[in-house]
Design a protein around this motif. Structure first.
Motif, PDB file in Angstrom:
ATOM      1  N   PHE A 477       0.848  -1.191   0.000  1.00  0.00           N
ATOM      2  CA  PHE A 477       0.000   0.000   0.000  1.00  0.00           C
ATOM      3  C   PHE A 477       0.884   1.241   0.000  1.00  0.00           C
ATOM      4  CE2 PHE A 477      -2.660   3.320   1.596  1.00  0.00           C
ATOM      5  CZ  PHE A 477      -3.944   2.990   1.194  1.00  0.00           C
ATOM      6  N   GLY A 478       0.641   2.127  -0.945  1.00  0.00           N
ATOM      7  CA  GLY A 478       1.450   3.339  -1.016  1.00  0.00           C
ATOM      8  C   GLY A 478       0.675   4.476  -1.640  1.00  0.00           C
ATOM      9  N   PRO A 479       1.129   5.718  -1.423  1.00  0.00           N
ATOM     10  CA  PRO A 479       0.409   6.876  -1.960  1.00  0.00           C
ATOM     11  C   PRO A 479       0.593   6.993  -3.462  1.00  0.00           C
ATOM     12  CG  PRO A 479       2.436   7.579  -0.923  1.00  0.00           C
ATOM     13  CD  PRO A 479       2.332   6.118  -0.657  1.00  0.00           C
ATOM     14  N   ILE A 480      -0.338   7.690  -4.059  1.00  0.00           N
ATOM     15  CA  ILE A 480      -0.300   7.884  -5.498  1.00  0.00           C
ATOM     16  C   ILE A 480       0.901   8.716  -5.906  1.00  0.00           C
ATOM     17  CG2 ILE A 480      -1.770   9.922  -5.351  1.00  0.00           C
ATOM     18  CD1 ILE A 480      -1.588   7.315  -8.189  1.00  0.00           C
ATOM     19  N   GLU A 481       1.381   9.624  -4.992  1.00  0.00           N
ATOM     20  CA  GLU A 481       2.521  10.469  -5.322  1.00  0.00           C
ATOM     21  C   GLU A 481       3.800   9.665  -5.564  1.00  0.00           C
ATOM     22  OE1 GLU A 481      -0.570  12.557  -3.156  1.00  0.00           O
ATOM     23  OE2 GLU A 481       0.626  10.779  -2.687  1.00  0.00           O
ATOM     24  N   ASN A 482       3.838   8.476  -5.018  1.00  0.00           N
ATOM     25  CA  ASN A 482       5.019   7.616  -5.223  1.00  0.00           C
ATOM     26  C   ASN A 482       4.632   6.387  -6.022  1.00  0.00           C
ATOM     27  OD1 ASN A 482       7.783   7.206  -4.883  1.00  0.00           O
ATOM     28  ND2 ASN A 482       7.474   5.816  -3.156  1.00  0.00           N
ATOM     29  N   ASN A 483       3.632   6.573  -6.913  1.00  0.00           N
ATOM     30  CA  ASN A 483       3.196   5.483  -7.790  1.00  0.00           C
ATOM     31  C   ASN A 483       2.785   4.229  -7.020  1.00  0.00           C
ATOM     32  OD1 ASN A 483       3.672   7.005 -10.127  1.00  0.00           O
ATOM     33  ND2 ASN A 483       5.835   6.447 -10.115  1.00  0.00           N
ATOM     34  N   GLY A 484       2.191   4.430  -5.857  1.00  0.00           N
ATOM     35  CA  GLY A 484       1.686   3.294  -5.099  1.00  0.00           C
ATOM     36  C   GLY A 484       2.671   2.688  -4.132  1.00  0.00           C
ATOM     37  N   CYS A 485       3.863   3.258  -4.010  1.00  0.00           N
ATOM     38  CA  CYS A 485       4.864   2.760  -3.053  1.00  0.00           C
ATOM     39  C   CYS A 485       4.927   3.694  -1.841  1.00  0.00           C
ATOM     40  CB  CYS A 485       6.244   2.698  -3.726  1.00  0.00           C
ATOM     41  SG  CYS A 485       6.318   1.504  -5.079  1.00  0.00           S
ATOM     42  N   PRO A 486       5.177   3.153  -0.636  1.00  0.00           N
ATOM     43  CA  PRO A 486       5.187   3.983   0.576  1.00  0.00           C
ATOM     44  C   PRO A 486       6.452   4.857   0.670  1.00  0.00           C
ATOM     45  CG  PRO A 486       5.740   1.714   1.094  1.00  0.00           C
ATOM     46  CD  PRO A 486       5.360   1.714  -0.351  1.00  0.00           C
ATOM     47  N   TRP A 487       6.321   6.052   1.187  1.00  0.00           N
ATOM     48  CA  TRP A 487       7.439   6.911   1.549  1.00  0.00           C
ATOM     49  C   TRP A 487       6.972   7.991   2.502  1.00  0.00           C
ATOM     50  CZ3 TRP A 487       8.846   9.318  -3.883  1.00  0.00           C
ATOM     51  CH2 TRP A 487       7.748  10.076  -4.347  1.00  0.00           C
ATOM     52  N   GLY A 488       7.915   8.815   3.027  1.00  0.00           N
ATOM     53  CA  GLY A 488       7.574   9.806   4.037  1.00  0.00           C
ATOM     54  C   GLY A 488       7.452  11.203   3.464  1.00  0.00           C
ATOM     55  N   ASP A 489       6.715  12.014   4.198  1.00  0.00           N
ATOM     56  CA  ASP A 489       6.531  13.416   3.820  1.00  0.00           C
ATOM     57  C   ASP A 489       6.315  14.203   5.101  1.00  0.00           C
ATOM     58  OD1 ASP A 489       3.969  15.281   1.973  1.00  0.00           O
ATOM     59  OD2 ASP A 489       5.988  15.835   2.634  1.00  0.00           O
ATOM     60  N   THR A 490       7.456  14.709   5.707  1.00  0.00           N
ATOM     61  CA  THR A 490       7.416  15.314   7.038  1.00  0.00           C
ATOM     62  C   THR A 490       6.485  16.522   7.106  1.00  0.00           C
ATOM     63  OG1 THR A 490       9.689  14.579   7.462  1.00  0.00           O
ATOM     64  CG2 THR A 490       8.821  16.349   8.854  1.00  0.00           C
ATOM     65  N   ASP A 491       6.603  17.433   6.148  1.00  0.00           N
ATOM     66  CA  ASP A 491       5.800  18.660   6.223  1.00  0.00           C
ATOM     67  C   ASP A 491       4.438  18.519   5.554  1.00  0.00           C
ATOM     68  OD1 ASP A 491       6.531  18.619   3.591  1.00  0.00           O
ATOM     69  OD2 ASP A 491       7.780  20.409   3.660  1.00  0.00           O
ATOM     70  N   GLY A 492       4.167  17.317   5.037  1.00  0.00           N
ATOM     71  CA  GLY A 492       2.840  17.064   4.475  1.00  0.00           C
ATOM     72  C   GLY A 492       2.507  17.877   3.248  1.00  0.00           C
ATOM     73  N   ASP A 493       3.547  18.276   2.492  1.00  0.00           N
ATOM     74  CA  ASP A 493       3.283  19.092   1.303  1.00  0.00           C
ATOM     75  C   ASP A 493       3.255  18.268   0.027  1.00  0.00           C
ATOM     76  OD1 ASP A 493       5.944  18.468   1.075  1.00  0.00           O
ATOM     77  OD2 ASP A 493       6.672  20.534   1.135  1.00  0.00           O
ATOM     78  N   THR A 494       3.159  16.955   0.175  1.00  0.00           N
ATOM     79  CA  THR A 494       3.101  15.982  -0.926  1.00  0.00           C
ATOM     80  C   THR A 494       4.419  15.855  -1.674  1.00  0.00           C
ATOM     81  OG1 THR A 494       2.373  17.431  -2.729  1.00  0.00           O
ATOM     82  CG2 THR A 494       0.645  16.567  -1.271  1.00  0.00           C
ATOM     83  N   VAL A 495       5.466  16.591  -1.218  1.00  0.00           N
ATOM     84  CA  VAL A 495       6.806  16.437  -1.794  1.00  0.00           C
ATOM     85  C   VAL A 495       7.597  15.529  -0.861  1.00  0.00           C
ATOM     86  CG1 VAL A 495       8.886  17.637  -2.560  1.00  0.00           C
ATOM     87  CG2 VAL A 495       6.659  18.758  -2.775  1.00  0.00           C
ATOM     88  N   LEU A 496       8.116  14.425  -1.400  1.00  0.00           N
ATOM     89  CA  LEU A 496       8.853  13.474  -0.575  1.00  0.00           C
ATOM     90  C   LEU A 496      10.069  14.142   0.063  1.00  0.00           C
ATOM     91  CD1 LEU A 496       8.742  10.378  -2.932  1.00  0.00           C
ATOM     92  CD2 LEU A 496       7.184  10.999  -1.100  1.00  0.00           C
ATOM     93  N   ASP A 497      10.381  13.683   1.266  1.00  0.00           N
ATOM     94  CA  ASP A 497      11.496  14.289   1.998  1.00  0.00           C
ATOM     95  C   ASP A 497      12.794  14.272   1.206  1.00  0.00           C
ATOM     96  OD1 ASP A 497       9.721  14.726   3.984  1.00  0.00           O
ATOM     97  OD2 ASP A 497      10.491  13.201   5.361  1.00  0.00           O
ATOM     98  N   ASN A 498      13.034  13.224   0.414  1.00  0.00           N
ATOM     99  CA  ASN A 498      14.283  13.150  -0.353  1.00  0.00           C
ATOM    100  C   ASN A 498      14.296  14.132  -1.518  1.00  0.00           C
ATOM    101  OD1 ASN A 498      12.238  11.636  -1.623  1.00  0.00           O
ATOM    102  ND2 ASN A 498      13.752  10.509  -2.816  1.00  0.00           N
ATOM    103  N   GLU A 499      13.194  14.772  -1.804  1.00  0.00           N
ATOM    104  CA  GLU A 499      13.110  15.746  -2.898  1.00  0.00           C
ATOM    105  C   GLU A 499      12.724  17.133  -2.400  1.00  0.00           C
ATOM    106  OE1 GLU A 499      10.270  14.132  -5.569  1.00  0.00           O
ATOM    107  OE2 GLU A 499      11.600  12.529  -6.286  1.00  0.00           O
ATOM    108  N   ASP A 500      12.475  17.264  -1.087  1.00  0.00           N
ATOM    109  CA  ASP A 500      11.958  18.505  -0.523  1.00  0.00           C
ATOM    110  C   ASP A 500      13.109  19.382  -0.027  1.00  0.00           C
ATOM    111  OD1 ASP A 500      10.512  20.486   0.757  1.00  0.00           O
ATOM    112  OD2 ASP A 500       8.956  19.088   1.417  1.00  0.00           O
ATOM    113  N   ASP A 501      13.272  20.612  -0.620  1.00  0.00           N
ATOM    114  CA  ASP A 501      14.312  21.549  -0.200  1.00  0.00           C
ATOM    115  C   ASP A 501      13.968  22.231   1.115  1.00  0.00           C
ATOM    116  OD1 ASP A 501      15.754  20.943  -2.483  1.00  0.00           O
ATOM    117  OD2 ASP A 501      14.848  22.569  -3.656  1.00  0.00           O
ATOM    118  N   CYS A 502      12.713  22.153   1.544  1.00  0.00           N
ATOM    119  CA  CYS A 502      12.289  22.727   2.823  1.00  0.00           C
ATOM    120  C   CYS A 502      11.490  21.642   3.543  1.00  0.00           C
ATOM    121  CB  CYS A 502      11.439  23.975   2.614  1.00  0.00           C
ATOM    122  SG  CYS A 502      12.244  25.287   1.663  1.00  0.00           S
ATOM    123  N   VAL A 503      12.205  20.725   4.160  1.00  0.00           N
ATOM    124  CA  VAL A 503      11.562  19.538   4.730  1.00  0.00           C
ATOM    125  C   VAL A 503      10.543  19.903   5.799  1.00  0.00           C
ATOM    126  CG1 VAL A 503      11.984  17.382   6.003  1.00  0.00           C
ATOM    127  CG2 VAL A 503      13.563  18.111   4.208  1.00  0.00           C
TER     128      VAL A 503
END
Length: 696
Positions: A477-503
């Motif tokens: 089970f994963g979010p659509i933003e990661n094509n159905g794979c799980p990952w984190g998003d600390t600030d909840g802005d739908t940008v994954l932490d590994n891609e977020d310049d302002c985590v």
């Protein structure tokens, strides 16, 4: 008279007919293109990618006069006089139709709309307000030894057959999760192939067994009748050659319908794609309760040049006169007869339909349907029998089964059965009643073949709302933003932490997860501002408007942005009058005509002056002199004054036409500037002129 009236009535009653089509089957969500018959909105958001009906036929008849048992009909010993069960009243009725649905198809147009094209052939008959007791008396034949009275009053019978080609458009009108609404409209071209009607007004027949005394002192029966009879029909039958031609008849019809669905479990049917777009499953019924309302068969068929025979039967004839009636010519000799040729309009059997469908659980449904005729009894009026049906059904993609229980106007309660198995549909709204009851007053049957193409169900193994074919992790089970794979998003802005310049600070994806700023303070964020360090209006994407040609007119308002011009001319240079234009202007001016010896301009010169005004308006900054000239006839003083007055008349007309006074000056030259010799008439005519010249 009796035998002809009886034959006419019995012929109409015996025609095959149907009032309601495909009873049970049309409640099915998998009825496809057939559904437009009941409600044109049905094809929107259907379970079909496309549906093709090859052929289907339905027949129905209901009456409240005659009842027979199925076993009686199949028995070789059946006798109408003894075995038929009659329900006699002074208001007996019948209704029926045959409905053939020919090649028809539907398909979807985009995500919200569907269209259908269908062909049908239909025959509708109806009869109202017949006095059944009178019909029975006539059927028993006249007993010459007994008096009797037939009080028929008013009665109506009509039949119409036509073919139709229809186009249906249906669309979603509202889709707000739990609440869904769709609507549809069918437009139908109609081609009539037969119409006839019989109408009686205040009809009575009084038989007196000894009404007349013969010369030998014996008596003979008399038949006293009153009232009016009308018989109208499309005139397409050649009685000499026994040939029938399709009449000149056509018309148009309209069906309109709406369907509302209550979808309390809407979220269970939503699928989200990898692009984030949410779509609703097309292969599933999503409602708990569905309500439909439609109005069908609004319109008519117009038969050109029909024949209408009218009889006034206010007369008394003897038994011998009656016995000698062989054909309509004999009737015309006994009663007042008129015949008219005129167009006959046959109205369609307009009906209002209400449908309520409850999904009990899974594949089990309960449907309530009512069909209400919107036509009242009258001359050449086709009416359907009113019906209310309660139909439990089992429904799945490839198989459905129905058990309709219906109450029909005229024929009473009926119980039927039907099924759909892939391309085949067959059934009857009265099957069980017909086979089990001793008295049948109505029956129907239908069958057909089609080619259904259904939507398929998308598979989602991990239940994350992303179909397996679009899910990069179909088992996790994963979010659509990661094509159905799980990952984190600390600030909840739908940008994954590994891609977020302002985590720890939410921001849009376009800015790497950081919030946008407005560097130049022009209210336009940098992501939309094409001049980040220079303030400018929103209309120019945050950049100041330029003035490319330096004429103080900004490019956005400058019609000639690369050529210096004036503000008055929207940034374009003023036009310059050429020699050709000046020549054309004076050619116009010289055609101005005045009243002889006066300065009054003739009316025929008005169009010329209007054209001159148009030319002057093309050069708004140019000034002009209006010069008046005369020939040498008359004194110099008179000619000078006349030339000045004529120049002033032209000046006034131009000013009244909108030319600024400051741009014009009137001058009279009298006979001082001839352009031809004054010795001859032609020369003098050329010298009598007005010129309009540019002031340089």
């Amino acid at each position: 008279m009796k035998k002809y009236l009886l034959i006419t009535i019995m012929l109409i009653v015996s025609l095959p007919a149907k009032a309601q089509s495909y009873i049970g089957y049309l409640t099915d969500n998998y009825s496809g293109v057939n559904g437009v018959i009941a409600n044109p909105a049905n094809i929107a958001d259907s379970r079909f990618k496309t549906d093709i009906n090859l052929i289907g036929a339905s027949a129905f008849f209901a009456n409240d006069y005659l009842g027979v048992g199925f076993s009686d009909l199949t028995s070789s010993n059946f006798e109408y006089d003894t075995d038929a069960k009659l329900s006699l009243s002074n208001n007996n009725n019948f209704s029926g139709t045959v409905d053939v649905l020919g090649p028809s198809f539907m398909f979807n147009v985009g995500k919200k709309s569907s269209i259908a094209i269908f062909t049908r052939a239909r025959t509708v008959i109806s009869g109202n307000e017949f006095n059944g007791k009178s019909i029975d008396d006539l059927d028993d034949s006249i007993d010459e030894s007994q008096d009797f009275l037939v009080d028929e009053g008013d009665f109506y019978a009509a039949g119409n057959g036509w073919a139709e080609v229809g186009f249906t458009y249906a669309q979603e009108l509202m889709n707000k999760e739990q609440h869904f609404l769709k609507g549809g409209l069918s437009l139908k071209y109609l081609k009539g192939f037969g119409n006839a009607y019989v109408t009686g007004r205040n009809v009575t027949i009084n038989y007196d067994a000894s009404g007349a005394t013969l010369p030998d002192s014996s008596t003979i029966g008399t038949l006293e009748s009153t009232g009016d009879l009308s018989y109208g029909r499309a005139d397409g039958y050649d009685s000499d050659n026994y040939d029938y031609e399709v009449p000149d008849a056509k018309g148009f019809g309209v069906d309109l319908g709406f369907v509302y669905e209550w979808r309390p479990d809407y979220a269970d049917y939503v699928v989200t794609g990898t692009d984030g777009v949410k779509t609703v499953m097309k292969d599933k019924n999503k409602y708990k309760l569905k309500l439909g309302l439609s109005l069908t068969d609004v319109g008519s068929v117009n038969y050109k040049g029909g024949l209408i025979d009218s009889y006034n039967i206010n007369n008394t004839i003897t038994q011998d006169d009656y016995d000698n009636i062989e054909d309509s010519d004999d009737l015309q000799n006994l009663y007042t007869f008129t015949q008219a040729t005129e167009d006959i309009k046959a109205g369609l059997p307009t009906a209002l339909h209400f449908n309520a469908d409850w999904n009990i659980k899974n594949h089990f449904y309960l449907n309530l349907n009512t069909d209400l005729s919107m036509r009242s009894a009258g001359e050449n009026v086709m009416r359907t029998a009113n019906v209310i049906s309660l139909t439990p059904r089992f429904e799945s993609k490839w198989f459905s089964f129905y058990l309709p229980v219906s109450s029909y106007q005229y024929s009473g309660m009926q119980i039927g059965a039907g099924l759909r198995a892939g391309p085949l549909y067959i059934g009857s709204g009265s099957l069980i009643s017909t086979l089990t009851r001793s008295e049948i007053k109505g029956a129907d049957i239908y069958a057909g073949l089609k080619i259904p193409v259904y939507y398929s169900q998308p598979k989602d193994s991990d239940g994350d709302g992303i179909p397996n074919k679009e899910d990069s992790c179909p088992k996790d089970f994963g979010p659509i933003e990661n094509n159905g794979c799980p990952w984190g998003d600390t600030d909840g802005d739908t940008v994954l932490d590994n891609e977020d310049d302002c985590v720890d600070e939410a921001g849009p994806v376009e800015n790497g997860g950081c919030p946008w700023i407005d560097t130049d303070g022009d209210s336009l964020m940098d992501n939309e501002d094409e001049c980040i360090n220079e303030a400018g209006p929103v209309e120019n994407n945050g950049c100041p408007w330029p003035d490319s040609d330096g004429d103080s007119v900004l490019d956005k308002d400058d019609e000639c942005p690369n050529e210096m011009g004036t503000v008055a001319n929207n940034g374009c240079p003023e036009p310059e009058m050429t020699a050709e234009v000046q020549k054309s202007l004076n050619e116009y001016a010289r055609t101005i005509l005045f009243t002889t010896g006066k300065s009054t301009i003739k009316d025929e010169s008005t169009p010329v002056l209007v054209d001159i005004i148009s030319i002057l308006n093309e050069y708004p900054n140019a000034n002009f002199t209006i010069e008046g000239h005369t020939d040498s006839i008359g004194s110099v003083q008179t000619n000078q004054k006349l030339s000045e007055n004529r120049a002033q008349s032209v000046l006034k007309f131009l000013i009244d036409g909108g030319i600024a006074p400051a741009r014009l000056k009137a001058v009279g030259y009298g006979e001082s500037k001839p352009i031809a010799t004054n010795m001859y008439k032609d020369g003098r005519q050329k010298n009598r002129r007005v010129e309009i010249n540019l002031v340089k």
